[in-house]
Design an enzyme around this catalytic site. Structure first.
Site, short mmCIF file in Angstrom:
data_model
loop_
_atom_site.label_atom_id
_atom_site.label_comp_id
_atom_site.label_asym_id
_atom_site.label_seq_id
_atom_site.Cartn_x
_atom_site.Cartn_y
_atom_site.Cartn_z
N SER A 147 0.87 -1.18 0.00
CA SER A 147 0.00 0.00 0.00
C SER A 147 0.90 1.23 0.00
CB SER A 147 -0.84 -0.01 1.29
OG SER A 147 -1.44 1.24 1.50
N TYR A 160 -2.12 -0.51 10.62
CA TYR A 160 -2.13 -0.86 9.19
C TYR A 160 -0.78 -0.52 8.57
CZ TYR A 160 -3.85 -1.00 4.33
OH TYR A 160 -4.04 -1.30 3.00
N1 LIG Z 1 -8.66 -0.54 -0.67
C1 LIG Z 1 -7.57 0.24 -0.59
O1 LIG Z 1 -7.63 1.48 -0.54
C2 LIG Z 1 -6.20 -0.40 -0.60
C3 LIG Z 1 -5.09 0.42 -0.90
C4 LIG Z 1 -3.82 -0.15 -0.89
C5 LIG Z 1 -3.67 -1.49 -0.58
N2 LIG Z 1 -4.76 -2.25 -0.27
C6 LIG Z 1 -4.53 -3.65 0.08
O2 LIG Z 1 -5.06 -4.46 -0.95
C7 LIG Z 1 -5.53 -5.69 -0.40
C8 LIG Z 1 -6.98 -5.91 -0.80
O3 LIG Z 1 -7.76 -4.85 -0.24
P1 LIG Z 1 -9.28 -4.60 -0.66
O4 LIG Z 1 -9.50 -3.15 -0.58
O5 LIG Z 1 -9.60 -5.35 -1.90
O6 LIG Z 1 -10.01 -5.29 0.61
P2 LIG Z 1 -11.49 -5.89 0.79
O7 LIG Z 1 -12.40 -5.45 -0.32
O8 LIG Z 1 -11.88 -5.58 2.19
O9 LIG Z 1 -11.23 -7.46 0.64
C9 LIG Z 1 -10.48 -8.16 1.60
C10 LIG Z 1 -10.43 -9.63 1.20
O10 LIG Z 1 -9.67 -10.34 2.19
C11 LIG Z 1 -10.42 -11.47 2.62
N3 LIG Z 1 -10.09 -11.75 4.02
C12 LIG Z 1 -10.24 -10.92 5.09
N4 LIG Z 1 -9.86 -11.52 6.22
C13 LIG Z 1 -9.44 -12.77 5.86
C14 LIG Z 1 -8.94 -13.88 6.58
N5 LIG Z 1 -8.76 -13.83 7.91
N6 LIG Z 1 -8.62 -15.01 5.91
C15 LIG Z 1 -8.81 -15.07 4.56
N7 LIG Z 1 -9.27 -14.05 3.82
C16 LIG Z 1 -9.59 -12.91 4.47
C17 LIG Z 1 -11.88 -11.07 2.43
O11 LIG Z 1 -12.73 -12.19 2.23
P3 LIG Z 1 -13.59 -12.92 3.38
O12 LIG Z 1 -14.26 -11.83 4.19
O13 LIG Z 1 -14.52 -13.79 2.61
O14 LIG Z 1 -12.60 -13.69 4.16
C18 LIG Z 1 -11.81 -10.29 1.12
O15 LIG Z 1 -11.84 -11.18 0.03
C19 LIG Z 1 -5.33 -5.59 1.11
O16 LIG Z 1 -4.13 -6.22 1.44
C20 LIG Z 1 -5.23 -4.09 1.34
O17 LIG Z 1 -4.49 -3.78 2.49
C21 LIG Z 1 -6.02 -1.74 -0.30
#
Ligand SMILES: NC(=O)c1ccc[n+]([C@@H]2O[C@H](COP(=O)([O-])OP(=O)(O)OC[C@H]3O[C@@H](n4cnc5c(N)ncnc54)[C@H](OP(=O)(O)O)[C@@H]3O)[C@@H](O)[C@H]2O)c1
Length: 244
Positions: A147, A160
């Protein structure tokens, strides 16, 4: 689409039910990658697989493996199940992640640990299991969703940010350790992406100004399309219009 040796190898993608992970699953399926999808929700995983099936793309076979990645003891049998079902894992994409917004002085230990457990320790344990096999086969690619919070700090994002700074250093170290075995490691650092991650956060950001998950998914597809002689080591992708 590239024509590299890893181009159509099996992709293990975590966090595949939502946001960046879900859109990456669909984007990779559209260019014919076989996929092993991991998250906790069986129903949502099944829905993503059905969506992929309905595309009728040659080679895009998706299977799902519900697992809580913080259950570290179960990771070895998870990998065995995937390899028995679909063969060797050529690409690992660590997208599962979470975050809270809270000042450090108000962060309960349990919340701190939850963030570190998923964003860092689970990635370490899963990656170790998968990359040992990649090293034996002398090929593979790991893509870690870090990130912008791996490079910059923001108030209220202490846990985070600590997890993502650490994930970036894990990625850099691993890259140095395994490069001579033909295994490549990529650390991607996006700015804010409009995904369900923000639903429970009271950040007050304009979500229309964020990157879309589709854009980030395309970035990941392009990373995988590089020939095995090239690696994108780390990269930052920011929304063009704002300071997010
Ligand atoms: N959104 C942003 O602004 C952003 C920016 C930079 C980086 N990121 C990074 O990109 C990645 C994806 O983020 P996102 O925004 O797509 O998040 P998201 O929409 O909240 O999705 C998170 C995913 O992780 C899974 N998950 C959560 N807890 C888990 C566990 N204990 N075991 C297995 N799976 C689990 C969830 O599925 P279930 O609930 O079905 O388990 C879901 O599929 C993350 O690492 C985040 O830190 C995000």
């Amino acid at each position: 689409m590239g024509n590299s040796a890893t181009a159509k190898s099996l992709v293990l993608l975590t966090g595949a039910t939502s946001g960046i992970g879900k859109h990456t699953a669909l984007a990779l399926a559209k260019v014919g990658y076989p996929l092993a999808l991991v998250a906790r929700s069986q129903d949502k995983l099944q829905q993503v697989c059905e969506e992929i099936e309905s595309l009728h793309i040659e080679g895009a076979v998706a299977s799902y493996f519900p697992h809580d990645l913080t259950d570290l003891a179960g990771l070895a049998s998870l990998i065995e199940k995937i390899e028995n079902d679909q063969g060797g894992i050529g690409v690992l994409i660590n997208s599962a992640g979470m975050g809270y917004m809270r000042p450090l002085l108000e962060t309960p230990l349990q919340e701190w640990q939850q963030v570190l457990d998923l964003n860092l320790t689970a990635v370490f344990a899963l990656t170790q299991l998968v990359v040992r096999r990649m090293v034996e086969r002398r090929e593979g690619l790991v893509v870690n969703l870090c990130s912008i919070s791996a490079l910059k700090t923001f108030p209220d994002w202490g846990a985070y940010s600590a997890s993502k700074f650490a994930l970036l250093s894990l990625s850099r170290t691993l890259a140095q350790e395994v490069r001579t075995y033909g295994v490549r490691v990529t650390a991607l650092c996006p700015g804010a992406v409009d995904t369900p991650l923000w639903n429970s956060l009271n950040a007050g950001f304009d979500r229309n100004q964020m990157l879309s998950a589709e854009t980030v998914a395309q970035w990941i597809v392009q990373t995988l399309a590089l020939p095995p002689q090239a690696v994108l080591e780390e990269a930052v992708l920011m929304p063009a219009g704002g300071a997010l």
